[in-house]
Design an enzyme around this catalytic site. Structure first.
Site, PDB file in Angstrom:
ATOM      1  N   HIS A 135       0.874  -1.184   0.000  1.00 57.89           N
ATOM      2  CA  HIS A 135       0.000   0.000   0.000  1.00 57.89           C
ATOM      3  C   HIS A 135       0.909   1.232   0.000  1.00 57.89           C
ATOM      4  O   HIS A 135       2.026   1.180   0.528  1.00 57.89           O
ATOM      5  CB  HIS A 135      -0.846  -0.052   1.280  1.00 57.89           C
ATOM      6  N   ASP A 212       3.114  -4.785   8.044  1.00 57.49           N
ATOM      7  CA  ASP A 212       1.899  -3.993   7.868  1.00 57.49           C
ATOM      8  C   ASP A 212       0.727  -4.967   7.945  1.00 57.49           C
ATOM      9  O   ASP A 212       0.445  -5.707   7.002  1.00 57.49           O
ATOM     10  CB  ASP A 212       1.943  -3.280   6.507  1.00 57.49           C
ATOM     11  N   GLN A 215      -4.499  -5.313   6.818  1.00 55.70           N
ATOM     12  CA  GLN A 215      -5.513  -6.205   6.240  1.00 55.70           C
ATOM     13  C   GLN A 215      -5.405  -7.620   6.810  1.00 55.70           C
ATOM     14  O   GLN A 215      -6.042  -8.534   6.297  1.00 55.70           O
ATOM     15  CB  GLN A 215      -5.366  -6.274   4.710  1.00 55.70           C
ATOM     16  N   LYS A 238     -10.331  -0.999  10.465  1.00 54.69           N
ATOM     17  CA  LYS A 238     -10.458  -2.182   9.608  1.00 54.69           C
ATOM     18  C   LYS A 238     -10.831  -3.423  10.426  1.00 54.69           C
ATOM     19  O   LYS A 238     -11.130  -4.463   9.883  1.00 54.69           O
ATOM     20  CB  LYS A 238      -9.164  -2.425   8.836  1.00 54.69           C
ATOM     21  N   CYS A 376      -4.760   2.515  -3.723  1.00 52.48           N
ATOM     22  CA  CYS A 376      -3.498   2.993  -3.129  1.00 52.48           C
ATOM     23  C   CYS A 376      -2.375   1.984  -3.295  1.00 52.48           C
ATOM     24  O   CYS A 376      -1.489   1.856  -2.438  1.00 52.48           O
ATOM     25  CB  CYS A 376      -3.654   3.354  -1.651  1.00 52.48           C
TER      26      CYS A 376
HETATM   27  N1  7TS Z   1      -1.734  -0.872   4.604  1.00 53.00           N
HETATM   28  C1  7TS Z   1      -2.653  -1.610   3.975  1.00 53.00           C
HETATM   29  C2  7TS Z   1      -2.320  -2.998   3.537  1.00 53.00           C
HETATM   30  C3  7TS Z   1      -3.920  -1.074   3.750  1.00 53.00           C
HETATM   31  O1  7TS Z   1      -4.838  -1.817   3.122  1.00 53.00           O
HETATM   32  C4  7TS Z   1      -4.216   0.238   4.172  1.00 53.00           C
HETATM   33  C5  7TS Z   1      -5.538   0.885   3.888  1.00 53.00           C
HETATM   34  C6  7TS Z   1      -3.228   0.951   4.856  1.00 53.00           C
HETATM   35  C7  7TS Z   1      -1.995   0.366   5.042  1.00 53.00           C
HETATM   36  C8  7TS Z   1      -3.457   2.320   5.391  1.00 53.00           C
HETATM   37  O2  7TS Z   1      -4.360   2.261   6.445  1.00 53.00           O
HETATM   38  P1  7TS Z   1      -4.912   3.593   7.139  1.00 53.00           P
HETATM   39  O3  7TS Z   1      -5.964   3.090   8.066  1.00 53.00           O
HETATM   40  O4  7TS Z   1      -3.764   4.223   7.826  1.00 53.00           O
HETATM   41  O5  7TS Z   1      -5.456   4.437   6.028  1.00 53.00           O
HETATM   42  N2  7TS Z   1      -6.212   0.356   2.801  1.00 53.00           N
HETATM   43  C9  7TS Z   1      -7.298   0.875   2.190  1.00 53.00           C
HETATM   44  C10 7TS Z   1      -7.955   0.242   1.129  1.00 53.00           C
HETATM   45  O6  7TS Z   1      -7.649  -0.835   0.662  1.00 53.00           O
HETATM   46  N3  7TS Z   1      -8.992   1.022   0.746  1.00 53.00           N
HETATM   47  O7  7TS Z   1      -9.027   2.113   1.518  1.00 53.00           O
HETATM   48  C11 7TS Z   1      -7.974   2.036   2.421  1.00 53.00           C
END
Ligand code: 7TS
Length: 418
Positions: A135, A212, A215, A238, A376
């Site tokens: 990401h 990370d 997910q 999430k 992203c």
């Molecule tokens: N890493 C992964 C694998 C992610 O899927 C996401 C967000 C992030 C980092 C960043 O997370 P945040 O909570 O700090 O924004 N992924 C997504 C997505 O797949 N669609 O919207 C956000």
């Protein structure tokens, strides 16, 4: 229900998805006059009533700043906030609660490590390894610190199924490698990476690893001691918790040696104009008034997930993914992007000659929420030579009937576009 009673869902050997659905108010709503079919869980998950009520309870009966007041309310809110930290420590099996740092989310957790650990340890010519399926939030923070320090970013390529090519990773490791940062589960492909093997190989070379888990934490059991990861990042939103709250786990010896990421209140033990002494862990990394309601809400979300059981959730989601994958296999003009052997929750696809944005818009009229775009992960799109995918992502409360609505919607779109 009193505290000693166990909820029905645990006693039952059958996964009661309808009972779970009834805990999520938003799932009872309609979109464009159709029942909401929420399949954008990888972007953010919906919240159970217990999490929603917790925020209300906090603001209506506990609201007070933490760690500073002797008055009763401040003690109650401090206890609740620190209680959430202990829940998270147990959930990911950290050694101590001082290894759990509250952040705004995965993005901030990774930036913290890049700016603190990276600034202290990276030098000109050093290398940081990430993968092609990261990401953007696990790419850009490393690019920023590498640019500043004259270090280089090295990328593990992925194969046509969307899996890391392990031999290429082995080849990238050398005595210039200073850090590995790797995604556990890809948000655009659903691939589950062999993080344990990745960590083992890095550790054989004395290289620390950040995982990370944005997910992963909502789909797989996480045990940071078993993984031996040095850092692990995830977001509350999430895993059925609030937005604006997340976690950085770090091994205590590494965190102890790292300089603070931000300065301000709460992260100090004393301040004079001549010298400031920083607070102990984890407060050293929690400058300013944090998202107190968010942390408490995340603790509540973790309670909810544990009541249902992460293994049960995983099994249910796997059934949904297998069911959806088999159903779309019957559609000749549809191609799945991300066909790893080990996959969870995500069905990313493209349709011949139909733009993902049209797919997303038309599905929305059927009440079906999916995400379209690059998610992203622009380098993943480049790897597959496509601008975007349509992505359905499943959570504990989704059903096969909802998958049927999705498939029917896709078939209708194909008909309309001829
Ligand atoms: N890493 C992964 C694998 C992610 O899927 C996401 C967000 C992030 C980092 C960043 O997370 P945040 O909570 O700090 O924004 N992924 C997504 C997505 O797949 N669609 O919207 C956000």
């Amino acid at each position: 229900m009193n505290k000693t009673e166990t909820p029905d869902i645990i006693n039952s050997s059958v996964y009661d998805v309808e009972k779970i659905r009834s805990d999520f108010p938003i799932l009872q709503t309609k979109v464009h006059g159709k029942p909401l079919v929420y399949l954008d869980n990888a972007a953010t998950s919906q919240k159970p009533i217990s999490v929603i009520m917790k925020a209300q309870e906090y603001y209506s009966s506990m609201n007070s700043n933490i760690h500073r007041g002797v008055h009763a309310l401040s003690q109650v809110s401090t206890e609740a906030y620190e209680g959430a930290r202990i829940k998270i420590k147990k959930f990911i099996n950290a050694l101590g609660k001082n290894e759990i740092i509250f952040t705004r989310g995965t993005t901030e957790s990774i930036n913290l490590v890049a700016q603190s650990y990276g600034r202290m340890n990276f030098n000109e010519g050093d290398e940081v390894i990430i993968s092609q399926m990261e990401h953007h939030s696990n790419i850009v923070p490393w690019q920023m610190i590498c640019d500043e320090k004259g270090a280089k970013l090295k990328v593990i390529p992925i194969n046509d199924n969307g899996e890391i090519i392990f031999e290429e990773y082995e080849k990238l490791i050398n005595n210039r490698t200073k850090f590995v940062s790797i995604v556990y589960v890809s948000n655009s492909l659903g691939t589950v990476n062999p993080v344990k093997q990745i960590i083992d190989l890095a550790h054989q070379n004395n290289i620390p690893v950040l995982v990370d888990a944005a997910q992963a934490v909502n789909h797989l059991p996480i045990d940071v001691q078993d993984l031996h990861c040095d850092f692990l990042a995830f977001s509350g939103h999430k895993i059925y918790g609030p937005t604006g709250i997340g976690v950085l786990y770090g091994k205590v010896n590494l965190l102890d040696a790292m300089p603070p990421y931000q300065g301000g209140g709460d992260m100090i033990s004393s301040v004079t104009f001549e010298k400031t002494i920083y607070n102990e862990l984890p407060y050293k990394f929690e400058a300013g008034t944090p998202n107190i309601a968010g942390a408490i809400g995340l603790g509540e979300a973790i309670d909810y997930v544990q009541k249902i059981g992460i293994d049960n959730i995983n099994k249910h989601e796997k059934e949904l993914l297998d069911y959806a994958t088999a159903a779309v296999a019957e559609i000749p003009s549809l191609k799945i992007i991300g066909t790893a052997k080990n996959k969870v929750s995500v069905l990313s696809f493209v349709l011949d000659d139909i733009h993902p944005h049209d797919i997303g818009t038309m599905l929305d009229f059927e009440g079906v929420a999916i995400r379209t775009g690059h998610h992203c992960t622009q380098p993943v799109m480049d790897r597959f030579g496509i601008p975007a995918t349509s992505r359905a992502s499943f959570a504990m409360y989704n059903t096969k009937e909802e998958v049927d609505v999705l498939i029917k919607g896709i078939k209708k779109i194909i008909e309309v576009f001829g």
